[in-house]
Design an enzyme around this catalytic site. Sequence first.
Site, PDB file in Angstrom:
ATOM      1  N   GLY A 119       0.849  -1.195   0.000  1.00 43.24           N
ATOM      2  CA  GLY A 119       0.000   0.000   0.000  1.00 43.24           C
ATOM      3  C   GLY A 119       0.883   1.243   0.000  1.00 43.24           C
ATOM      4  CB  VAL A 122       1.675 -12.490   5.075  1.00 40.13           C
ATOM      5  CG1 VAL A 122       2.452 -12.881   6.315  1.00 40.13           C
ATOM      6  CG2 VAL A 122       2.624 -12.072   3.962  1.00 40.13           C
ATOM      7  CD  GLU A 151     -13.353  12.240  -1.392  1.00 36.84           C
ATOM      8  OE1 GLU A 151     -12.639  13.226  -1.202  1.00 36.84           O
ATOM      9  OE2 GLU A 151     -12.889  11.119  -1.675  1.00 36.84           O
ATOM     10  CG  ASP A 204      -4.404   3.049   7.388  1.00 40.28           C
ATOM     11  OD1 ASP A 204      -3.955   4.204   7.504  1.00 40.28           O
ATOM     12  OD2 ASP A 204      -5.376   2.758   6.661  1.00 40.28           O
ATOM     13  CB  ALA A 216      -2.424   8.624   1.727  1.00 38.97           C
ATOM     14  CD  GLN A 217       1.421  13.095   2.607  1.00 42.53           C
ATOM     15  OE1 GLN A 217       2.515  13.078   3.156  1.00 42.53           O
ATOM     16  NE2 GLN A 217       1.315  12.983   1.301  1.00 42.53           N
TER      17      GLN A 217
HETATM   18  C1  FAD Z   1     -12.269   4.330   0.020  1.00 39.11           C
HETATM   19  C2  FAD Z   1     -11.096   4.999   0.695  1.00 39.11           C
HETATM   20  C3  FAD Z   1     -10.846   6.315   0.452  1.00 39.11           C
HETATM   21  C4  FAD Z   1      -9.758   6.947   1.076  1.00 39.11           C
HETATM   22  N1  FAD Z   1      -9.517   8.259   0.805  1.00 39.11           N
HETATM   23  C5  FAD Z   1      -8.440   8.856   1.319  1.00 39.11           C
HETATM   24  C6  FAD Z   1      -8.111  10.202   0.984  1.00 39.11           C
HETATM   25  O1  FAD Z   1      -8.826  10.853   0.229  1.00 39.11           O
HETATM   26  N2  FAD Z   1      -6.971  10.731   1.505  1.00 39.11           N
HETATM   27  C7  FAD Z   1      -6.151  10.014   2.328  1.00 39.11           C
HETATM   28  O2  FAD Z   1      -5.113  10.527   2.747  1.00 39.11           O
HETATM   29  N3  FAD Z   1      -6.448   8.756   2.680  1.00 39.11           N
HETATM   30  C8  FAD Z   1      -7.557   8.159   2.199  1.00 39.11           C
HETATM   31  N4  FAD Z   1      -7.851   6.865   2.536  1.00 39.11           N
HETATM   32  C9  FAD Z   1      -7.012   6.186   3.513  1.00 39.11           C
HETATM   33  C10 FAD Z   1      -5.725   5.698   2.879  1.00 39.11           C
HETATM   34  O3  FAD Z   1      -5.994   5.026   1.668  1.00 39.11           O
HETATM   35  C11 FAD Z   1      -5.015   4.786   3.870  1.00 39.11           C
HETATM   36  O4  FAD Z   1      -4.727   5.530   5.025  1.00 39.11           O
HETATM   37  C12 FAD Z   1      -3.721   4.245   3.276  1.00 39.11           C
HETATM   38  O5  FAD Z   1      -4.029   3.403   2.188  1.00 39.11           O
HETATM   39  C13 FAD Z   1      -2.909   3.498   4.315  1.00 39.11           C
HETATM   40  O6  FAD Z   1      -1.779   2.966   3.704  1.00 39.11           O
HETATM   41  P1  FAD Z   1      -1.167   1.586   4.187  1.00 39.11           P
HETATM   42  O7  FAD Z   1       0.037   1.351   3.337  1.00 39.11           O
HETATM   43  O8  FAD Z   1      -1.022   1.600   5.651  1.00 39.11           O
HETATM   44  O9  FAD Z   1      -2.290   0.497   3.851  1.00 39.11           O
HETATM   45  P2  FAD Z   1      -2.951   0.112   2.476  1.00 39.11           P
HETATM   46  O10 FAD Z   1      -2.783   1.170   1.462  1.00 39.11           O
HETATM   47  O11 FAD Z   1      -4.334  -0.326   2.812  1.00 39.11           O
HETATM   48  O12 FAD Z   1      -2.109  -1.145   1.996  1.00 39.11           O
HETATM   49  C14 FAD Z   1      -2.096  -2.364   2.666  1.00 39.11           C
HETATM   50  C15 FAD Z   1      -1.661  -3.433   1.682  1.00 39.11           C
HETATM   51  O13 FAD Z   1      -1.406  -4.627   2.384  1.00 39.11           O
HETATM   52  C16 FAD Z   1      -1.934  -5.723   1.678  1.00 39.11           C
HETATM   53  N5  FAD Z   1      -2.205  -6.773   2.663  1.00 39.11           N
HETATM   54  C17 FAD Z   1      -2.932  -6.662   3.797  1.00 39.11           C
HETATM   55  N6  FAD Z   1      -2.896  -7.799   4.503  1.00 39.11           N
HETATM   56  C18 FAD Z   1      -2.121  -8.646   3.802  1.00 39.11           C
HETATM   57  C19 FAD Z   1      -1.700  -9.988   4.026  1.00 39.11           C
HETATM   58  N7  FAD Z   1      -2.057 -10.661   5.114  1.00 39.11           N
HETATM   59  N8  FAD Z   1      -0.925 -10.584   3.086  1.00 39.11           N
HETATM   60  C20 FAD Z   1      -0.548  -9.913   1.970  1.00 39.11           C
HETATM   61  N9  FAD Z   1      -0.910  -8.620   1.727  1.00 39.11           N
HETATM   62  C21 FAD Z   1      -1.680  -8.010   2.627  1.00 39.11           C
HETATM   63  C22 FAD Z   1      -3.173  -5.181   0.991  1.00 39.11           C
HETATM   64  O14 FAD Z   1      -3.505  -5.948  -0.151  1.00 39.11           O
HETATM   65  C23 FAD Z   1      -2.719  -3.761   0.634  1.00 39.11           C
HETATM   66  O15 FAD Z   1      -2.150  -3.692  -0.640  1.00 39.11           O
HETATM   67  C24 FAD Z   1      -8.925   6.210   1.939  1.00 39.11           C
HETATM   68  C25 FAD Z   1      -9.190   4.869   2.169  1.00 39.11           C
HETATM   69  C26 FAD Z   1     -10.259   4.251   1.551  1.00 39.11           C
HETATM   70  C27 FAD Z   1     -10.540   2.790   1.783  1.00 39.11           C
END
Ligand code: FAD
Length: 435
Positions: A17, A83, A174, A305, A322-323
């Site tokens: 992500g 995983v 949105e 997250d 995201a940030q």
């Molecule tokens: C609909 C929606 C709209 C959003 N809009 C905004 C916005 O406008 N602005 C903003 O800043 N944030 C927004 N967010 C929040 C933002 O997307 C998240 O905070 C961000 O994606 C977090 O990043 P991350 O890398 O922690 O997790 P993620 O981006 O969720 O990535 C986690 C990754 O881990 C993988 N994964 C999880 N468990 C496993 C496992 N057991 N084995 C293998 N792979 C695994 C998943 O497939 C995924 O690719 C939004 C979220 C959603 C759902």
Amino acid sequence: MNIPRTNLPRVVIIGGGFAGMAMVRKLIGEDVQTVILDRHNYHTFQPLLYQVSTSGLEPDSIAYPMRKITRNSKKCLFRMAEVKSINTEKSYIETSIGDLIYDYLVIATGSKTNFFGNKSIEKNGMWMKTVPQALNIRSLILENLEQAVITDDPEKRKALLNFVLVGAGPTGVELSGAIAELKNHIVPNDYPDINPNEMNIHLLEGLDRVLPPMSEKASKKAHAFLEELGVKVHLNTMVEEYDGHLVTTNTDLALKTETFIWAAGVTGAPVKGLKAEAMVEKANRYEVNAFNQIKGYENIFAIGDIALMQTEAYPKGHPMVAQPAIQQGKHLARNIMNILEGKQLEAFKYKDKGTMATVGRNRAVVDLEQGSFGGFFAWFIWMFVHLWFLIGFRNRLVTFFNWLYNYWNYDKAARLIIRPFKGYEKQMKVDKEEI
Ligand SMILES: Cc1cc2nc3c(=O)[nH]c(=O)nc-3n(C[C@H](O)[C@H](O)[C@H](O)COP(=O)(O)OP(=O)(O)OC[C@H]3O[C@@H](n4cnc5c(N)ncnc54)[C@H](O)[C@@H]3O)c2cc1C
């Protein structure tokens, strides 16, 4: 898994992500073997999922192939795998394609939808965390419009044209704004048998204002924008049940609907295997220190997250957006190199760049340190920022041209039922279950 053991230290990252991708991009070229795993072979730009579910963008505009990131480096490898668990005693992870030893483990698995234990919503509702789920919603909306045209039962027609969204955070706001755009610009042309006034979009929120994480000013503006678009906003309204046809709430409000979208919260998506003390149970997130080390471990880290870092400015942890994920990913890459070079670890400090949400065309709200504003300029900034952070030149270009086209023509080109949802729930179960 076919991953050679070299004399380089191995960093294993679970999740591609925002956090995992930011980290891997920084580690490419460094003297470490980086292995990144994800259950999908692409990165998802979640902030634009709502445009996929409302026919504004094709899914491939917001997804980016993981292998495109790793392809130019022999030291950086991608494997598509789920995983399953972590063995901290022997330092390896168990996955759907085999086991893998790590020297440093980074958990970047993000979050999943939180139903707060409500089984009826989990069973009958729709939610949106992944591309397949967004496509399910797109199909459902379009199929319900098609059915509304042909049904001669007025009650059924009403339910098919009622769209209920729960949770007035950025996603709910949105999404309801984008469905209102469908009602206002697409339905009158594509569905002459439907009077757009028959179509109702209800946004339900348990708290007393929309966009609770944003300023009061932004919240008021967004509320006014939603009403201008015809969205019916119900505040202080908690959903009690959705049986697949009827939504009941803690107020007098009860709505018949065939489209019920749950956008009311997320919770961490941890991996099994760490000690109980590593988790903050209520949030379902790993407790990390200022270096993103998980409580009780030296060589296991969490970012994005799934990580809960308590600081003076953020006593409940950073917002799950995201940030923080991007900044922690980059920062941890530097700290891993610090460890390997025998240098001191640097504490993470979050730089808040502001918050924004859009409510249909020409309307958005932005909160910055300097103040809050809304309207066309905010919408323009919203577009620019999203294009900027979208990964891949092609994706930016395609998205930009799609937006231009949609803007001039009041059109949404991707209103296609490629993969029907209704009647196919069983086959789609996998997509729905991956919360
Ligand atoms: C609909 C929606 C709209 C959003 N809009 C905004 C916005 O406008 N602005 C903003 O800043 N944030 C927004 N967010 C929040 C933002 O997307 C998240 O905070 C961000 O994606 C977090 O990043 P991350 O890398 O922690 O997790 P993620 O981006 O969720 O990535 C986690 C990754 O881990 C993988 N994964 C999880 N468990 C496993 C496992 N057991 N084995 C293998 N792979 C695994 C998943 O497939 C995924 O690719 C939004 C979220 C959603 C759902």
